[in-house]
Design a protein around this motif. Structure first.
Motif, PDB file in Angstrom:
ATOM      1  N   LEU A   1       0.960  -1.165  -0.097  1.00 57.47           N
ATOM      2  CA  LEU A   1       0.076  -0.102  -0.084  1.00 57.47           C
ATOM      3  C   LEU A   1       0.933   1.048  -0.066  1.00 57.47           C
ATOM      4  O   LEU A   1       2.056   1.281   0.966  1.00 57.47           O
ATOM      5  N   THR A   2       0.769   2.012  -1.017  1.00 52.82           N
ATOM      6  CA  THR A   2       1.762   3.297  -1.195  1.00 52.82           C
ATOM      7  C   THR A   2       0.602   4.558  -1.216  1.00 52.82           C
ATOM      8  O   THR A   2       0.206   4.912  -2.420  1.00 52.82           O
ATOM      9  N   PRO A   3       0.280   4.974  -0.220  1.00 53.79           N
ATOM     10  CA  PRO A   3      -0.794   6.328  -0.327  1.00 53.79           C
ATOM     11  C   PRO A   3       0.034   7.296  -1.146  1.00 53.79           C
ATOM     12  O   PRO A   3       1.262   7.524  -1.000  1.00 53.79           O
ATOM     13  N   GLY A   4      -0.955   7.980  -1.979  1.00 55.50           N
ATOM     14  CA  GLY A   4      -0.441   8.785  -2.761  1.00 55.50           C
ATOM     15  C   GLY A   4      -1.470   9.216  -4.094  1.00 55.50           C
ATOM     16  O   GLY A   4      -2.264   8.265  -4.242  1.00 55.50           O
ATOM     17  N   GLY A   5      -1.191  10.048  -5.064  1.00 55.25           N
ATOM     18  CA  GLY A   5      -1.960  10.015  -6.051  1.00 55.25           C
ATOM     19  C   GLY A   5      -3.493  10.364  -5.647  1.00 55.25           C
ATOM     20  O   GLY A   5      -3.532  11.242  -4.833  1.00 55.25           O
ATOM     21  N   ASP A   6      -4.269   9.448  -6.239  1.00 49.88           N
ATOM     22  CA  ASP A   6      -5.556   9.864  -5.941  1.00 49.88           C
ATOM     23  C   ASP A   6      -6.098   9.091  -4.904  1.00 49.88           C
ATOM     24  O   ASP A   6      -7.245   8.405  -4.830  1.00 49.88           O
ATOM     25  N   TYR A   7      -5.193   8.267  -3.932  1.00 49.85           N
ATOM     26  CA  TYR A   7      -5.765   7.571  -2.860  1.00 49.85           C
ATOM     27  C   TYR A   7      -6.837   8.381  -1.989  1.00 49.85           C
ATOM     28  O   TYR A   7      -6.435   9.514  -1.478  1.00 49.85           O
ATOM     29  N   ASN A   8      -7.913   8.006  -1.714  1.00 43.87           N
ATOM     30  CA  ASN A   8      -9.186   8.598  -1.260  1.00 43.87           C
ATOM     31  C   ASN A   8      -9.131   8.311   0.225  1.00 43.87           C
ATOM     32  O   ASN A   8      -9.987   8.930   0.868  1.00 43.87           O
ATOM     33  N   GLY A   9      -8.746   7.017   0.597  1.00 47.90           N
ATOM     34  CA  GLY A   9      -8.794   6.845   1.970  1.00 47.90           C
ATOM     35  C   GLY A   9      -9.215   5.394   2.004  1.00 47.90           C
ATOM     36  O   GLY A   9      -9.297   4.528   1.281  1.00 47.90           O
ATOM     37  N   ALA A  10      -9.961   5.070   3.064  1.00 46.82           N
ATOM     38  CA  ALA A  10     -10.551   3.461   3.301  1.00 46.82           C
ATOM     39  C   ALA A  10     -11.833   3.595   4.131  1.00 46.82           C
ATOM     40  O   ALA A  10     -12.499   4.617   4.807  1.00 46.82           O
ATOM     41  N   VAL A  11     -12.506   2.631   3.989  1.00 46.42           N
ATOM     42  CA  VAL A  11     -14.135   2.180   4.789  1.00 46.42           C
ATOM     43  C   VAL A  11     -14.000   1.079   5.199  1.00 46.42           C
ATOM     44  O   VAL A  11     -13.246   0.141   4.632  1.00 46.42           O
ATOM     45  N   ARG A  12     -14.520   0.774   6.269  1.00 47.56           N
ATOM     46  CA  ARG A  12     -14.643  -0.275   7.014  1.00 47.56           C
ATOM     47  C   ARG A  12     -16.084  -0.863   6.948  1.00 47.56           C
ATOM     48  O   ARG A  12     -17.077  -0.104   7.109  1.00 47.56           O
ATOM     49  N   ILE A  13     -16.379  -2.175   6.556  1.00 51.67           N
ATOM     50  CA  ILE A  13     -17.555  -2.720   6.425  1.00 51.67           C
ATOM     51  C   ILE A  13     -18.213  -3.417   7.636  1.00 51.67           C
ATOM     52  O   ILE A  13     -17.442  -4.024   8.106  1.00 51.67           O
ATOM     53  N   ALA A  14     -19.468  -2.998   8.082  1.00 46.36           N
ATOM     54  CA  ALA A  14     -20.059  -3.555   8.986  1.00 46.36           C
ATOM     55  C   ALA A  14     -20.541  -5.232   8.940  1.00 46.36           C
ATOM     56  O   ALA A  14     -20.667  -5.367   7.693  1.00 46.36           O
ATOM     57  N   ALA A  15     -20.498  -5.918   9.787  1.00 48.90           N
ATOM     58  CA  ALA A  15     -20.617  -7.425   9.440  1.00 48.90           C
ATOM     59  C   ALA A  15     -22.044  -7.712   9.008  1.00 48.90           C
ATOM     60  O   ALA A  15     -22.343  -8.480   8.066  1.00 48.90           O
ATOM     61  N   ALA A  16     -23.108  -6.740   9.784  1.00 51.84           N
ATOM     62  CA  ALA A  16     -24.458  -7.000   9.149  1.00 51.84           C
ATOM     63  C   ALA A  16     -25.037  -5.795   9.523  1.00 51.84           C
ATOM     64  O   ALA A  16     -24.718  -4.912  10.307  1.00 51.84           O
ATOM     65  N   PRO A  17     -26.061  -5.354   8.706  1.00 51.00           N
ATOM     66  CA  PRO A  17     -26.799  -4.160   8.817  1.00 51.00           C
ATOM     67  C   PRO A  17     -27.334  -3.792  10.306  1.00 51.00           C
ATOM     68  O   PRO A  17     -28.118  -4.965  10.756  1.00 51.00           O
ATOM     69  N   GLY A  18     -27.551  -2.690  11.034  1.00 49.73           N
ATOM     70  CA  GLY A  18     -28.222  -2.661  11.982  1.00 49.73           C
ATOM     71  C   GLY A  18     -27.818  -3.141  13.289  1.00 49.73           C
ATOM     72  O   GLY A  18     -28.427  -3.127  14.269  1.00 49.73           O
ATOM     73  N   GLN A  19     -26.689  -3.711  13.292  1.00 51.68           N
ATOM     74  CA  GLN A  19     -26.000  -4.244  14.330  1.00 51.68           C
ATOM     75  C   GLN A  19     -25.072  -3.392  15.354  1.00 51.68           C
ATOM     76  O   GLN A  19     -24.166  -2.964  14.669  1.00 51.68           O
ATOM     77  N   GLY A  20     -25.518  -2.753  16.136  1.00 52.89           N
ATOM     78  CA  GLY A  20     -24.839  -1.790  16.922  1.00 52.89           C
ATOM     79  C   GLY A  20     -25.665  -0.355  16.708  1.00 52.89           C
ATOM     80  O   GLY A  20     -26.138  -0.190  15.904  1.00 52.89           O
ATOM     81  N   THR A  21     -25.104   0.564  17.613  1.00 53.53           N
ATOM     82  CA  THR A  21     -25.428   1.971  17.354  1.00 53.53           C
ATOM     83  C   THR A  21     -24.386   2.846  17.236  1.00 53.53           C
ATOM     84  O   THR A  21     -23.276   2.714  17.582  1.00 53.53           O
ATOM     85  N   ASN A  22     -24.518   3.765  16.537  1.00 51.33           N
ATOM     86  CA  ASN A  22     -23.356   4.872  16.101  1.00 51.33           C
ATOM     87  C   ASN A  22     -23.014   5.643  16.911  1.00 51.33           C
ATOM     88  O   ASN A  22     -24.195   6.539  17.537  1.00 51.33           O
ATOM     89  N   PHE A  23     -21.930   6.067  17.162  1.00 53.63           N
ATOM     90  CA  PHE A  23     -21.801   7.101  18.074  1.00 53.63           C
ATOM     91  C   PHE A  23     -20.397   7.901  17.407  1.00 53.63           C
ATOM     92  O   PHE A  23     -19.849   7.249  16.614  1.00 53.63           O
TER      93      PHE A  23
END
Length: 296
Positions: free
Chosen positions: A196-218
């Motif tokens: 992984l060589t961040p640079g150029g148009d690297y936009n970042g990352a996202v983390r995927i939840a195991a299942a929808p609606g599990q847990g409350t967002n804070f």
């Protein structure tokens, strides 16, 4: 924008795809069918050994997605591959802008988002990421966003690394940890482990939840806040939040008393996307979070 074109004598399919490996779900050619990975290509033993969960702190689903993607090391990249009716390798399409894609309709494989789709389908038993790279980046299953400005220190195995603009992501890969990622890169190559060589148009990352609606967002607050493997400051550190971060909390419990930032509290919250605990002192809200169940 590019359109996906079939070989001669085939009609054009839907236009508007954002980039070379960011295709949406398409119907495979009549002769196309997913094949067992062993029928696609031999996988280099060394590459297989280098592909795996290379850091701690990820959720069980994220680790499972990493392992699933690693089983595909050596499978061909095919433009449009992996977007059949079910997750899995499929014949690709010709990319009219890339001469290297000439043989993609003859090869069974994945494009970048097809590999991500397959990995998380295997990990969750569902098909939560069936779209292109841009739609995966903006999926409702995203629980955490890590912009490029935060660097790579907050990344965990299974995070989806993205390149492109905020609404025009054109490439996506899966983080392994230790500065490595697994990706379906481009025509003429096979699924591989890369630095992984961040640079150029690297936009970042996202983390995927195991299942929808599990847990409350804070949201957390403060800077350089550490989570722990157990609800105790004496347990090993897990993940550091450089600044305020959106998190999911699945449950909370009374455990070790903590004194920090002028607060005194014994409540700890479990963060399923990090497989870690955080004192409620650093979570915006009351000392005991509203609407969050007690951990069993």
């Amino acid at each position: 924008m590019r359109s996906i074109l079939s070989r001669a004598k085939r009609s054009a399919v839907v236009a508007g795809i954002l980039a070379v490996c960011a295709v949406g779900a398409i119907a495979p050619p009549a002769a196309a069918a997913p094949a067992a990975p062993s029928a696609v290509s031999a996988r280099p033993t060394q590459a297989e050994a280098a592909c795996g969960v290379l850091a701690t702190g990820a959720s069980a689903a994220a680790e499972a997605a990493v392992r699933a993607a690693c089983t595909q090391i050596g499978v061909w990249y095919t433009w449009g591959g992996g977007h059949g009716p079910q997750p899995g390798a499929t014949y690709g399409q010709v990319d009219p802008t890339d001469p290297a894609s000439e043989h993609d309709p003859e090869r069974i494989g994945f494009d970048c988002s097809g590999l991500v789709r397959y990995a998380y389908a295997q990990a969750t038993g569902q098909d939560p990421l069936a779209g292109n790279a841009n739609s995966q980046y903006h999926s409702p299953r995203v629980s955490v966003r890590i912009p490029a400005s935060q660097g790579t220190g907050a990344l965990l195995p299974g995070d989806l690394l993205a390149w492109g603009g905020d609404n025009s992501i054109h490439h996506i890969a899966i983080y392994l940890g230790a500065g490595k990622m697994v990706q379906a890169k481009q025509s003429g190559t096979r699924v591989m482990v890369s630095d992984l060589t961040p640079g150029g148009d690297y936009n970042g990352a996202v983390r995927i939840a195991a299942a929808p609606g599990q847990g409350t967002n804070f949201s957390t607050w403060g800077t350089d806040v550490w989570t722990h493997t157990e609800p105790s400051t004496t347990s090993p550190r897990a993940v550091k939040f450089p600044g305020p971060t959106r998190i999911r909390v699945s449950c909370q419990k009374h455990a070790q008393w903590v004194d920090a930032e002028g607060y005194h509290n014994d409540a700890w919250s479990y963060l399923p996307d990090y497989n870690a605990w955080l004192t409620n002192i650093y979570i915006q809200g009351p000392a005991w979070l509203d609407g969050v169940p007690t951990c069993k």
